[in-house]
Every structure is written in C-alpha cells, then in structure tokens.
Design a protein around this motif. Structure first.
Motif, PDB file in Angstrom:
ATOM      1  N   PRO A  39       0.830  -1.193   0.000  1.00  0.00           N
ATOM      2  CA  PRO A  39       0.000   0.000   0.000  1.00  0.00           C
ATOM      3  C   PRO A  39       0.871   1.252   0.000  1.00  0.00           C
ATOM      4  N   SER A  40       0.406   2.241  -0.725  1.00  0.00           N
ATOM      5  CA  SER A  40       1.256   3.391  -1.001  1.00  0.00           C
ATOM      6  C   SER A  40       0.595   4.684  -0.539  1.00  0.00           C
ATOM      7  N   GLU A  41       1.327   5.758  -0.695  1.00  0.00           N
ATOM      8  CA  GLU A  41       0.814   7.095  -0.368  1.00  0.00           C
ATOM      9  C   GLU A  41      -0.525   7.286  -1.095  1.00  0.00           C
ATOM     10  N   VAL A  42      -1.538   7.770  -0.371  1.00  0.00           N
ATOM     11  CA  VAL A  42      -2.815   8.036  -1.047  1.00  0.00           C
ATOM     12  C   VAL A  42      -2.843   9.479  -1.545  1.00  0.00           C
ATOM     13  N   TYR A  43      -3.709   9.747  -2.483  1.00  0.00           N
ATOM     14  CA  TYR A  43      -3.867  11.122  -2.960  1.00  0.00           C
ATOM     15  C   TYR A  43      -4.217  12.020  -1.770  1.00  0.00           C
ATOM     16  N   SER A  44      -3.649  13.214  -1.747  1.00  0.00           N
ATOM     17  CA  SER A  44      -3.821  14.088  -0.582  1.00  0.00           C
ATOM     18  C   SER A  44      -5.265  14.557  -0.417  1.00  0.00           C
ATOM     19  N   LYS A  45      -6.069  14.385  -1.465  1.00  0.00           N
ATOM     20  CA  LYS A  45      -7.469  14.793  -1.337  1.00  0.00           C
ATOM     21  C   LYS A  45      -8.357  13.713  -0.725  1.00  0.00           C
ATOM     22  N   VAL A  46      -7.790  12.534  -0.462  1.00  0.00           N
ATOM     23  CA  VAL A  46      -8.603  11.433   0.072  1.00  0.00           C
ATOM     24  C   VAL A  46      -9.356  11.819   1.362  1.00  0.00           C
ATOM     25  N   PRO A  47      -8.720  12.527   2.314  1.00  0.00           N
ATOM     26  CA  PRO A  47      -9.465  12.923   3.523  1.00  0.00           C
ATOM     27  C   PRO A  47     -10.702  13.779   3.208  1.00  0.00           C
ATOM     28  N   LEU A  48     -10.556  14.615   2.201  1.00  0.00           N
ATOM     29  CA  LEU A  48     -11.673  15.452   1.772  1.00  0.00           C
ATOM     30  C   LEU A  48     -12.809  14.604   1.192  1.00  0.00           C
ATOM     31  N   TYR A  49     -12.423  13.657   0.348  1.00  0.00           N
ATOM     32  CA  TYR A  49     -13.420  12.750  -0.249  1.00  0.00           C
ATOM     33  C   TYR A  49     -14.130  11.945   0.836  1.00  0.00           C
ATOM     34  N   LEU A  50     -13.349  11.550   1.860  1.00  0.00           N
ATOM     35  CA  LEU A  50     -13.923  10.745   2.945  1.00  0.00           C
ATOM     36  C   LEU A  50     -14.983  11.541   3.695  1.00  0.00           C
ATOM     37  N   LYS A  51     -14.706  12.804   3.896  1.00  0.00           N
ATOM     38  CA  LYS A  51     -15.664  13.674   4.575  1.00  0.00           C
ATOM     39  C   LYS A  51     -16.960  13.754   3.769  1.00  0.00           C
ATOM     40  N   ASP A  52     -16.797  13.940   2.472  1.00  0.00           N
ATOM     41  CA  ASP A  52     -17.961  13.976   1.579  1.00  0.00           C
ATOM     42  C   ASP A  52     -18.710  12.647   1.618  1.00  0.00           C
ATOM     43  N   ALA A  53     -17.937  11.561   1.600  1.00  0.00           N
ATOM     44  CA  ALA A  53     -18.549  10.226   1.591  1.00  0.00           C
ATOM     45  C   ALA A  53     -19.413  10.041   2.832  1.00  0.00           C
ATOM     46  N   TYR A  54     -18.885  10.488   3.958  1.00  0.00           N
ATOM     47  CA  TYR A  54     -19.638  10.359   5.203  1.00  0.00           C
ATOM     48  C   TYR A  54     -20.905  11.212   5.155  1.00  0.00           C
ATOM     49  N   ALA A  55     -20.731  12.452   4.712  1.00  0.00           N
ATOM     50  CA  ALA A  55     -21.868  13.378   4.654  1.00  0.00           C
ATOM     51  C   ALA A  55     -22.951  12.870   3.700  1.00  0.00           C
ATOM     52  N   GLN A  56     -22.521  12.196   2.633  1.00  0.00           N
ATOM     53  CA  GLN A  56     -23.480  11.735   1.624  1.00  0.00           C
ATOM     54  C   GLN A  56     -23.991  10.315   1.887  1.00  0.00           C
ATOM     55  N   GLY A  57     -23.612   9.767   3.019  1.00  0.00           N
ATOM     56  CA  GLY A  57     -24.125   8.446   3.388  1.00  0.00           C
ATOM     57  C   GLY A  57     -23.534   7.286   2.610  1.00  0.00           C
ATOM     58  N   VAL A  58     -22.389   7.516   1.959  1.00  0.00           N
ATOM     59  CA  VAL A  58     -21.795   6.466   1.132  1.00  0.00           C
ATOM     60  C   VAL A  58     -21.364   5.255   1.979  1.00  0.00           C
ATOM     61  N   MET A  59     -20.947   5.553   3.222  1.00  0.00           N
ATOM     62  CA  MET A  59     -20.408   4.470   4.060  1.00  0.00           C
ATOM     63  C   MET A  59     -21.476   3.483   4.514  1.00  0.00           C
ATOM     64  N   SER A  60     -22.729   3.894   4.485  1.00  0.00           N
ATOM     65  CA  SER A  60     -23.810   2.972   4.857  1.00  0.00           C
ATOM     66  C   SER A  60     -24.707   2.665   3.664  1.00  0.00           C
ATOM     67  N   MET A  61     -24.220   2.994   2.485  1.00  0.00           N
ATOM     68  CA  MET A  61     -25.062   2.880   1.293  1.00  0.00           C
ATOM     69  C   MET A  61     -25.330   1.423   0.922  1.00  0.00           C
ATOM     70  N   ASN A  62     -26.575   1.125   0.604  1.00  0.00           N
ATOM     71  CA  ASN A  62     -26.932  -0.218   0.143  1.00  0.00           C
ATOM     72  C   ASN A  62     -26.371  -0.453  -1.262  1.00  0.00           C
ATOM     73  N   HIS A  63     -25.768  -1.622  -1.428  1.00  0.00           N
ATOM     74  CA  HIS A  63     -25.116  -1.898  -2.725  1.00  0.00           C
ATOM     75  C   HIS A  63     -26.102  -2.320  -3.810  1.00  0.00           C
ATOM     76  N   ARG A  64     -27.384  -2.389  -3.477  1.00  0.00           N
ATOM     77  CA  ARG A  64     -28.408  -2.646  -4.510  1.00  0.00           C
ATOM     78  C   ARG A  64     -29.217  -1.376  -4.799  1.00  0.00           C
ATOM     79  N   SER A  65     -28.848  -0.265  -4.169  1.00  0.00           N
ATOM     80  CA  SER A  65     -29.639   0.958  -4.316  1.00  0.00           C
ATOM     81  C   SER A  65     -29.312   1.703  -5.601  1.00  0.00           C
TER      82      SER A  65
END
Ligand SMILES: *Cc1c(COP(=O)(O)O)cnc(C)c1O
Length: 351
Positions: A8-34
């Motif tokens: 595993p390597s250095e991640v893009y520096s914007k990943v923390p920003l994307y993660l924040k968005d992902a959380y706000a948009q409910g991606v982390m609990s998103m149903n994979h059939r939705s």
C-alpha cells in the motif's frame, strides 16, 4: 510521514476530503443494490474508461484484490492450460495460485535484466498467456512495444497484471484481453478494491467455458454489472473514492508524462559512479517507470531505511529474496513533487 512504499502506497492528498464527503453523503452505509450505488458505480466505470482510454467495447468489473483477479482468470477464462511468463515474485505467485485451480498451468521464467523476447513464447499454443506488465518485486516492466509483438504472435487470450502501473503510465489496452490492478498502488487509494478490464473475446471465452460455480465467476460478475452491481457487497467506499480520483485526475497520457519525467530524474540521480547504491535493473529498456529498486550492501540498506524513517520517509522493503540487498521507491502519481525532491536530498547524504 510520506510513503514511498510501492503498495500500500501514499494516497492522494485529497482522500481525507473525499472521505468527509462520503460520510456526509451516506456512502459508508449505502446499500449496494440501491439506485444511489448504481449511479456511483456507473460513473466510476465511465470515468475509468474515459481517463484510462479503455476501448469502448471492453468491460470493467470490480473485484477486491489483484489476487482475486488471478483466481477469476483461472476459474473463468483458462480453458486447458495457461502459460505464465515472468521474471519475479508476483509473476511466480500468479502462476502458483493458478496451478492450484488449473493444474496444467505452465511457467516460463526469464532473467530480470533481459528484455522480453518472442523466442520466450511457448512453442505450443497456450489458451491463456499471463504476463506481469510491471513486476513490483524487482522493478521491471514489459513495454507496450513488447506487448504489441506478443499480441501479433499469439492467438489465445492475453491476461496482464498491471497492478503497480495501471493508472500511472499509459498502457495500450487493445494489446491484451484482461487487465487488472488493485487500487493501493498507482491509483493512490486505500486497499480493498481491484479493477478488472475485459475484452469482448474474454467474455466470449467465459461463455464457452460456462463457469458458474463461484460467487466471482466472471459470467455472474458480468450479469450483475449489467446493472452496475457486484455479486457480493463490494467496497462501496473505495468505489466512491476511485470515482472521485478519476474525476480529478488528468487523462492518462498527461499522468504518463509526469511519471516519465520523474522517472528520468530518478534515473539521473542513480547514475553517479562510485555511489554506495545503484539501480538493481541495469537495462533501461526493461526498467519499471513506477517502481525503482535500489541495490546496496545489506548494512547500508538497513541504515538507509532506518534513517529515512527518522527523516519522515517510508521506503519500500526489498521483496522476497531481495529483502536485505534492496529497497524500493514508488514513483506513483499520488506522490508530490516536493516530497521527491526532499527524498533525493536525504538520499544524497548516503550515496
Ligand atoms: C501488489 C501486487 C499484487 C497483489 O495485489 P493484492 O491487491 O494484494 O491482491 C499482484 N500483482 C502485482 C504485480 C502487485 O504489485
């Protein structure tokens, strides 16, 4: 800390920003059939196709690792026997894993300093030829030009492991039927997702074989992907992150130019006569653009790795039998130019 580990390597520096968005948009609990997931999955595939120049009629699938892709190929695409041509540890591992599923797998090994030669190709027709385009363990590569020659000489399917190069260098994807990579290398993302790209001929082969025995049988994956879905709960978060990275990234030709320029800087850096370290791969034609393997006496390798850590750099360990005599430096797109300059300054004191 800045990681120069080739996965595993250095991640893009914007990943923390994307993660924040992902959380706000409910991606982390998103149903994979939705419908929401299907939109993300589709957009991710469309962007991958656009940015990586994937041929229009090729299919893109999600798997969880490159290792899983090895098994998918063995189960769903190898008819009688595959032939594996390799010069390092990952190519060998692919062969070993395949042999457990299709025992007729054959291996052709070549020297790591040697250029791929058509004479290495099997004399008897292989139904599936397996090539590691970028051998992460020793820092070698098979060029587009070599792949072109192989494509002209071979009738069967060609499968290419591009785990530590896809997303970092331009690869002429027409030249093979299956390409795959996990995202913790050149895609600059956390591990747990792989991208698998298949030609229409690969899908046809899957039809002919008709393997339906596994959750990850390619036919089942293809059926699910018609609706932008997967056959098990996928790493929805990583698919989302990949979509965001692909949105932000430049087209692959542009990234390739950057990576090539940086590669040449590294090449020049290691060209000093009398240094205590040198590039392991002497032949520039077969040297990887994305993974540099540096050779030195074992005590010096140990010292550099330790001092690097103190200075805030994580260097890649030597892989397998090269563990004590080498260290590796990733030249992946997520690494910042200034970090490369700083690592060079650090290494300068140990030359
Ligand atoms: C890292 C790597 C793999 C294994 O990837 P996983 O995601 O751990 O399965 C396979 N092939 C190559 C060339 C690699 O660099």
């Amino acid at each position: 800390m800045v990681s120069f580990y080739p996965g595993p390597s250095e991640v893009y520096s914007k990943v923390p920003l994307y993660l924040k968005d992902a959380y706000a948009q409910g991606v982390m609990s998103m149903n994979h059939r939705s419908a929401e997931f299907m939109t993300i999955s589709q957009r991710c595939v469309v962007l991958l196709k656009e940015k990586l120049k994937i041929p229009e009629d090729y299919h893109v699938f999600f798997a969880s690792s490159a290792t899983e892709c090895w098994e998918i190929i063995a189960q769903s695409l190898v008819q009688k026997h595959s032939v594996h041509i390799f010069n390092g540890a990952f190519g060998k591992k692919w062969f070993d894993y395949t042999q457990r599923i299709k025992s007729d797998a054959r291996a052709i090994e070549f020297d790591q300093q040697e250029k791929f030669d058509l004479n290495m190709l099997p004399r008897h027709e292989a139904d599936t030829l397996c090539i590691t385009q970028n051998e992460t363990s020793n820092g070698t590569q098979v060029s587009n030009r070599s792949l072109h020659a192989i494509r002209k000489a071979i009738k069967g399917l060609i499968a290419v492991d591009a785990t530590s190069s896809l997303g970092g260098v331009w690869l002429d994807l027409q030249l093979a039927d299956v390409w795959f990579a996990s995202v913790q290398k050149c895609f600059g993302l956390p591990a747990g997702l792989a991208v698998m790209i298949c030609s229409p001929a690969a899908l046809q082969r899957a039809q002919t074989i008709g393997d339906h025995a596994h959750y990850n049988s390619l036919l089942f994956m293809a059926e699910m992907m018609e609706h932008w879905q997967t056959s098990c709960t996928p790493n929805v978060l990583d698919i989302y992150l990949l979509m965001r990275v692909m949105e932000d990234n430049k087209p692959i030709e542009k990234i390739d130019t950057t990576i090539t320029t940086r590669y040449h800087k590294w090449e020049a850096f290691f060209k000093h006569p009398g240094d205590r370290f040198n590039l392991l791969i002497k032949n520039p034609a077969v040297r990887s653009r994305t993974v540099l393997t540096v050779e030195a006496a074992p005590p010096h390798v140990a010292l550099i790795k330790e001092k690097a850590r103190e200075a805030g750099f994580i260097l890649g360990e030597g892989y397998g039998e090269l563990k004590s005599t080498t260290f590796r430096i990733a030249n992946f797109p997520a690494i910042k130019r200034t970090d490369i300059t700083q690592l060079m300054e650090f290494l300068h004191d140990y030359r």
